[in-house]
Scaffold this motif. Structure first.
Motif, PDB file in Angstrom:
ATOM      1  N   HIS A  78     -26.374 -33.161 -21.106  1.00 20.63           N
ATOM      2  CA  HIS A  78     -26.473 -31.697 -21.146  1.00 20.63           C
ATOM      3  C   HIS A  78     -26.685 -31.193 -22.570  1.00 20.63           C
ATOM      4  N   LEU A  79     -26.301 -32.002 -23.575  1.00 14.71           N
ATOM      5  CA  LEU A  79     -26.517 -31.595 -24.965  1.00 14.71           C
ATOM      6  C   LEU A  79     -28.000 -31.559 -25.321  1.00 14.71           C
ATOM      7  N   VAL A  80     -28.819 -32.300 -24.576  1.00 12.81           N
ATOM      8  CA  VAL A  80     -30.259 -32.258 -24.815  1.00 12.81           C
ATOM      9  C   VAL A  80     -30.782 -30.845 -24.543  1.00 12.81           C
ATOM     10  N   GLY A  81     -30.313 -30.259 -23.438  1.00 12.00           N
ATOM     11  CA  GLY A  81     -30.716 -28.888 -23.121  1.00 12.00           C
ATOM     12  C   GLY A  81     -30.251 -27.902 -24.177  1.00 12.00           C
ATOM     13  N   VAL A  82     -29.020 -28.110 -24.692  1.00 11.60           N
ATOM     14  CA  VAL A  82     -28.508 -27.226 -25.741  1.00 11.60           C
ATOM     15  C   VAL A  82     -29.369 -27.352 -26.991  1.00 11.60           C
ATOM     16  N   LEU A  83     -29.715 -28.589 -27.357  1.00 13.84           N
ATOM     17  CA  LEU A  83     -30.521 -28.795 -28.558  1.00 13.84           C
ATOM     18  C   LEU A  83     -31.911 -28.178 -28.403  1.00 13.84           C
ATOM     19  N   VAL A  84     -32.490 -28.282 -27.213  1.00 11.04           N
ATOM     20  CA  VAL A  84     -33.809 -27.667 -26.975  1.00 11.04           C
ATOM     21  C   VAL A  84     -33.706 -26.151 -27.064  1.00 11.04           C
ATOM     22  N   LEU A  85     -32.621 -25.577 -26.529  1.00 11.80           N
ATOM     23  CA  LEU A  85     -32.411 -24.135 -26.632  1.00 11.80           C
ATOM     24  C   LEU A  85     -32.260 -23.716 -28.092  1.00 11.80           C
ATOM     25  N   ASP A  86     -31.483 -24.487 -28.863  1.00 14.90           N
ATOM     26  CA  ASP A  86     -31.344 -24.198 -30.287  1.00 14.90           C
ATOM     27  C   ASP A  86     -32.699 -24.278 -30.999  1.00 14.90           C
ATOM     28  N   ALA A  87     -33.515 -25.260 -30.617  1.00 18.13           N
ATOM     29  CA  ALA A  87     -34.839 -25.395 -31.213  1.00 18.13           C
ATOM     30  C   ALA A  87     -35.700 -24.177 -30.906  1.00 18.13           C
ATOM     31  N   ALA A  88     -35.594 -23.660 -29.671  1.00 15.10           N
ATOM     32  CA  ALA A  88     -36.369 -22.470 -29.299  1.00 15.10           C
ATOM     33  C   ALA A  88     -35.907 -21.251 -30.098  1.00 15.10           C
ATOM     34  N   LEU A  89     -34.590 -21.101 -30.277  1.00 12.41           N
ATOM     35  CA  LEU A  89     -34.068 -19.980 -31.066  1.00 12.41           C
ATOM     36  C   LEU A  89     -34.531 -20.071 -32.510  1.00 12.41           C
ATOM     37  N   LEU A  90     -34.493 -21.276 -33.070  1.00  9.59           N
ATOM     38  CA  LEU A  90     -34.952 -21.462 -34.452  1.00  9.59           C
ATOM     39  C   LEU A  90     -36.454 -21.235 -34.559  1.00  9.59           C
ATOM     40  N   GLY A  91     -37.211 -21.757 -33.590  1.00 12.19           N
ATOM     41  CA  GLY A  91     -38.658 -21.582 -33.610  1.00 12.19           C
ATOM     42  C   GLY A  91     -39.061 -20.126 -33.554  1.00 12.19           C
ATOM     43  N   LEU A  92     -38.328 -19.327 -32.770  1.00 14.13           N
ATOM     44  CA  LEU A  92     -38.610 -17.891 -32.681  1.00 14.13           C
ATOM     45  C   LEU A  92     -38.424 -17.226 -34.039  1.00 14.13           C
ATOM     46  N   GLN A  93     -37.365 -17.606 -34.756  1.00 18.28           N
ATOM     47  CA  GLN A  93     -37.129 -17.031 -36.088  1.00 18.28           C
ATOM     48  C   GLN A  93     -38.210 -17.459 -37.079  1.00 18.28           C
ATOM     49  N   LEU A  94     -38.622 -18.707 -36.989  1.00 14.67           N
ATOM     50  CA  LEU A  94     -39.701 -19.177 -37.866  1.00 14.67           C
ATOM     51  C   LEU A  94     -40.997 -18.420 -37.595  1.00 14.67           C
TER      52      LEU A  94
END
Length: 323
Positions: A78-94
């Motif tokens: 389930h941490l894979v999904g959390v990491l992908v969500l974090d990546a999406a949040l970071l990507g949006l800011q970038l």
């Protein structure tokens, strides 16, 4: 008398200020990368950041940390999904950081970064139950006065402002909650964004344009290098500092941007700027005074007291913020 404010690692403060300086520099790069659009810039930026971070892991011999995190992800899927969500949040800011300066929404983005520290302080109190010293409360109130003036002058809040002010706190809270606030997690987050880079650079090919313009090559390399360094410092600060202090220190960046605009870009100081930036500067001064109070001039310590202090680290009154 008030209880002394727990001391914080100086490295965290240095990391936060260093990240603010780097991000202030990065903000000036995207307008010079035309004719690349924000999505293309983000695609190249992600590739460059992954490359620079991978090189850093090689030099620092940190691949064992990345391997340990991958093993943890396999054990708890389930941490894979959390990491992908974090990546999406970071990507949006970038993406916002590149899109706003090119599309005329730079002020909306800047306003988001003015509101962001206040949101972080609220999160620190509500989520992490942090206690604010009187000086830190005064600093927050000063900053809030400046932010209120900025919102009024801007005529309200727009969606880029809200995405910054709400998206980054969610990102940091998620990383802390699931103990994914390491350099290895940052590398995996960026690696998870690589499919986006491949898709964008395939749908919007621009390699020929970049190759024939050395200015673009230099700009993209500089953007990737500064981004990797800036986020490494920023995430270090978020890991070791109390969340409230980490948030309020975010005001260093907009103050630096104002100084650069006045001294290097020749932009005039408008009367309305006084109501926005002087209260924020006052808040930063209060933080500096608080830090000075935490670190008075060293006094000689009797040998026996020194030995007892070394044997009982809790007596130092220091709070470890590392995850």
């Amino acid at each position: 008398m008030n209880a002394p404010t727990p001391s914080v690692p100086a490295s965290g403060i240095v990391s936060s200020v260093g990240a603010s300086v780097i991000f202030g520099t990065i903000f000036m790069i995207p307008p010079h990368l035309l004719p690349l659009d924000p999505e293309q810039i983000l695609g190249y930026r992600i590739v460059a950041m992954v490359a620079f971070l991978a090189a850093f892991f090689c030099v620092a011999r940190m691949w064992d940390q990345a391997a340990a995190l991958v093993g943890r992800l396999r054990a708890t899927p389930h941490l894979v999904g959390v990491l992908v969500l974090d990546a999406a949040l970071l990507g949006l800011q970038l993406w916002l950081f590149g899109w706003a300066p090119q599309s005329g929404h730079g002020l909306d983005l800047s306003l988001g970064y003015l509101i962001l520290p206040l949101v972080m302080v609220v999160v620190s109190v509500v989520v992490y139950r942090e206690k604010l010293s009187r000086r830190r409360i005064a600093a927050v109130l000063c900053a809030a006065a400046g932010v209120t003036a900025a919102v009024v002058l801007a005529g309200g809040l727009r969606w880029p402002t809200l995405l910054v002010a709400l998206g980054l706190p969610l990102y940091f809270v998620s990383r802390r909650a699931f103990a994914l606030d390491s350099a290895a997690a940052q590398l995996l987050e960026l690696t998870a964004m690589l499919p986006f880079s491949v898709l964008v650079l395939t749908v919007k090919p621009s390699l020929d344009t970049v190759i024939h313009r050395p200015r673009l090559i230099a700009g993209l390399v500089l953007l990737g290098l500064l981004s990797a360094a800036g986020f490494a410092l920023y995430l270090t600060a978020s890991r070791v500092l109390p969340f409230s202090l980490f948030g309020v220190l975010g005001y260093v960046e907009p103050v630096l941007l104002v100084l650069v605009s006045l001294t290097f870009l020749g932009e005039p100081w408008q009367p309305a700027d006084t109501f926005v930036h002087l209260p924020i500067c006052a808040g930063l001064v209060l933080l500096a005074l608080e830090r000075q109070q935490e670190n008075p001039a060293p006094r000689s310590t009797p040998p026996l007291a020194s030995t007892a202090h070394a044997r009982d680290p809790a007596a130092a009154g220091r709070v470890e913020g590392a995850a």
